[in-house]
Design an enzyme around this catalytic site. Sequence first.
Site, PDB file in Angstrom:
ATOM      1  N   TYR A 147      34.249  49.141  46.807  1.00  0.00           N
ATOM      2  CA  TYR A 147      34.135  49.120  45.232  1.00  0.00           C
ATOM      3  C   TYR A 147      33.809  49.887  44.203  1.00  0.00           C
ATOM      4  O   TYR A 147      32.611  49.131  44.608  1.00  0.00           O
ATOM      5  CB  TYR A 147      34.615  47.200  45.061  1.00  0.00           C
ATOM      6  CG  TYR A 147      35.245  46.179  44.177  1.00  0.00           C
ATOM      7  CD1 TYR A 147      36.796  46.890  44.421  1.00  0.00           C
ATOM      8  CD2 TYR A 147      33.515  45.956  43.417  1.00  0.00           C
ATOM      9  CE1 TYR A 147      37.128  46.137  42.584  1.00  0.00           C
ATOM     10  CE2 TYR A 147      34.568  45.280  42.059  1.00  0.00           C
ATOM     11  CZ  TYR A 147      35.697  45.821  41.424  1.00  0.00           C
ATOM     12  OH  TYR A 147      36.097  45.572  40.113  1.00  0.00           O
ATOM     13  N   ASP A 242      26.489  53.952  45.054  1.00  0.00           N
ATOM     14  CA  ASP A 242      26.937  52.882  43.719  1.00  0.00           C
ATOM     15  C   ASP A 242      26.135  51.817  44.806  1.00  0.00           C
ATOM     16  O   ASP A 242      26.153  51.134  46.222  1.00  0.00           O
ATOM     17  CB  ASP A 242      28.311  52.301  44.355  1.00  0.00           C
ATOM     18  CG  ASP A 242      28.537  51.784  43.463  1.00  0.00           C
ATOM     19  OD1 ASP A 242      28.175  50.760  42.554  1.00  0.00           O
ATOM     20  OD2 ASP A 242      30.050  51.166  42.776  1.00  0.00           O
ATOM     21  N   LYS A 274      24.283  43.827  38.456  1.00  0.00           N
ATOM     22  CA  LYS A 274      24.380  42.260  39.807  1.00  0.00           C
ATOM     23  C   LYS A 274      22.694  42.098  39.424  1.00  0.00           C
ATOM     24  O   LYS A 274      22.742  41.138  38.333  1.00  0.00           O
ATOM     25  CB  LYS A 274      24.946  42.253  41.362  1.00  0.00           C
ATOM     26  CG  LYS A 274      26.453  42.706  40.979  1.00  0.00           C
ATOM     27  CD  LYS A 274      27.661  42.104  41.922  1.00  0.00           C
ATOM     28  CE  LYS A 274      28.669  42.528  42.428  1.00  0.00           C
ATOM     29  NZ  LYS A 274      29.573  43.235  42.688  1.00  0.00           N
TER      30      LYS A 274
HETATM   31  C1  LIG Z   1      30.513  44.031  42.120  1.00  0.00           C
HETATM   32  C2  LIG Z   1      30.273  45.627  42.278  1.00  0.00           C
HETATM   33  C3  LIG Z   1      30.843  46.341  41.289  1.00  0.00           C
HETATM   34  C4  LIG Z   1      31.432  46.297  40.124  1.00  0.00           C
HETATM   35  O1  LIG Z   1      30.419  45.635  39.225  1.00  0.00           O
HETATM   36  P1  LIG Z   1      31.181  44.226  37.894  1.00  0.00           P
HETATM   37  O2  LIG Z   1      29.763  43.905  37.448  1.00  0.00           O
HETATM   38  O3  LIG Z   1      31.935  43.301  38.797  1.00  0.00           O
HETATM   39  O4  LIG Z   1      32.258  45.264  36.901  1.00  0.00           O
HETATM   40  C5  LIG Z   1      31.151  47.902  41.070  1.00  0.00           C
HETATM   41  N1  LIG Z   1      30.221  48.501  42.293  1.00  0.00           N
HETATM   42  C6  LIG Z   1      30.099  47.699  43.440  1.00  0.00           C
HETATM   43  C7  LIG Z   1      29.530  48.690  44.694  1.00  0.00           C
HETATM   44  C8  LIG Z   1      29.758  45.929  43.862  1.00  0.00           C
HETATM   45  O5  LIG Z   1      29.805  46.130  44.433  1.00  0.00           O
END
Ligand SMILES: *Cc1c(COP(=O)(O)O)cnc(C)c1O
Length: 438
Positions: A147, A242, A274
């Site tokens: 994701y 990511d 995060k």
């Molecule tokens: C949470 C997450 C996102 C998206 O971040 P948001 O602040 O919710 O838009 C993207 N990549 C990874 C790996 C994530 O865990």
Amino acid sequence: MTMLVDDASRAWFDRAQRVTPGGVNSPVRAFRAVGGTPRFFTSGRGAIVTDADGNDYVDLVCSWGPMILGHAHPEVRDAVEAAVARGFSFGAPSITEVQLAEEIVARVPEVAAVRLVSSGTEATMSAVRLARGVTGRPAIVKFAGCYHGHSDALLAAAGSGAATFGIPGSAGVTAGAAADTIVLPYNHRGAVTAAFERFGDQIAAVITEAAAANMGVVPPEAGFNEFLARTAHAHGSLLISDEVMTGFRVSRGGWQGMAGPVGDEAPDLFTYGKVIGGGLPVAAFGGSEQVMSQLAPLGSVYQAGTLSGNPVATACGLATLRNCTEDVYTHLNRAAHTIGQLAGEALDSAGVPHQVRTAGNLFSVFFTDQPVTDFESAQQQDTAAYARFFHAMLDGGVSLPPSAYEAWFVSAAHDDDTIERIAAALPAAARAAAEVPA
Ligand SMILES: *Cc1c(COP(=O)(O)O)cnc(C)c1O
């Protein structure tokens, strides 16, 4: 088992559903994957969250990662309150955004510069645009089950057959937006090689979670990330790591600082979110000076944000990172290991097929005894057993992620007392998971 009173949460959920789709501002919160009524939280302190009925829970969601120091950490609160007193937003350069950027750059040698944004979605979307701008190519490779937020290009699902262009992963995503995304199975080198053989000169970047943790925790097989970098670089493409989830949670330098490859095997772009906001909206993307200088105002790739680098949010992120000492990481590793082990032992005793998978201090429990290495194998798990386990834990005063496909999160505030409360709730939850429903 005694059911907790949830009258106030039910009442708030009713009200919420009248004014917000599904009653929530992010779908997983609606409990659709586990059933029942989501708890409406009114406060959090340390490792404990309190709901609208006054029930306390040990929090193993930690806002999906940001609350790495626990809720309402005193020094972070002081920093936020001081920032609030100075004003909320200027729409002009300010001090703490520079300090936060310096803090990030100091942690990751491969990141010479960062641009701050307000969500992980924005970070990955902008990194993809930058990769396309730098290479002049349209396509990106992503992995099923990873994701990266909800921008159109990253909400693509696998088309039929190996190495084909993607199809929309959500209503409202055009075939055109998804067609430039190639979706491949995670940890499958052959699929990556095949995709690059066919489309290598069109691929701007491969984007991957540094360690997959949004299909449950599925670590990259040894050498997989290095292989992705080598393959991408051989074809003139970039690798985007990511680290929105792993960044500065699994170590002081994130996944890159813990297990990250160097030199030609290092990723070219990194995304964060995060933890770097400590619970307020901050995210970032960064890389080498050469790549980052392609962004406006220096270069031709446009990207902007009214609230980007917001002084209150960056003060929160900065105080959070500064308080993430080596002791904190040692503590997180130990707490995660202990909780994973206790959950495994309880499920063993109840005869529930399961496995605990870990990536640094990220972990999750899969309710299957089959190997889990990608999204397809993750989907073999018994999600109904997880739902029973989840609700019994909630009744036992432990708040787990309301889906079997999510990581469990600990914080610096998860002390021995907290862990005892988790241990006390586990046996009944494991028995509930074992029950064959009538
Ligand atoms: C949470 C997450 C996102 C998206 O971040 P948001 O602040 O919710 O838009 C993207 N990549 C990874 C790996 C994530 O865990």
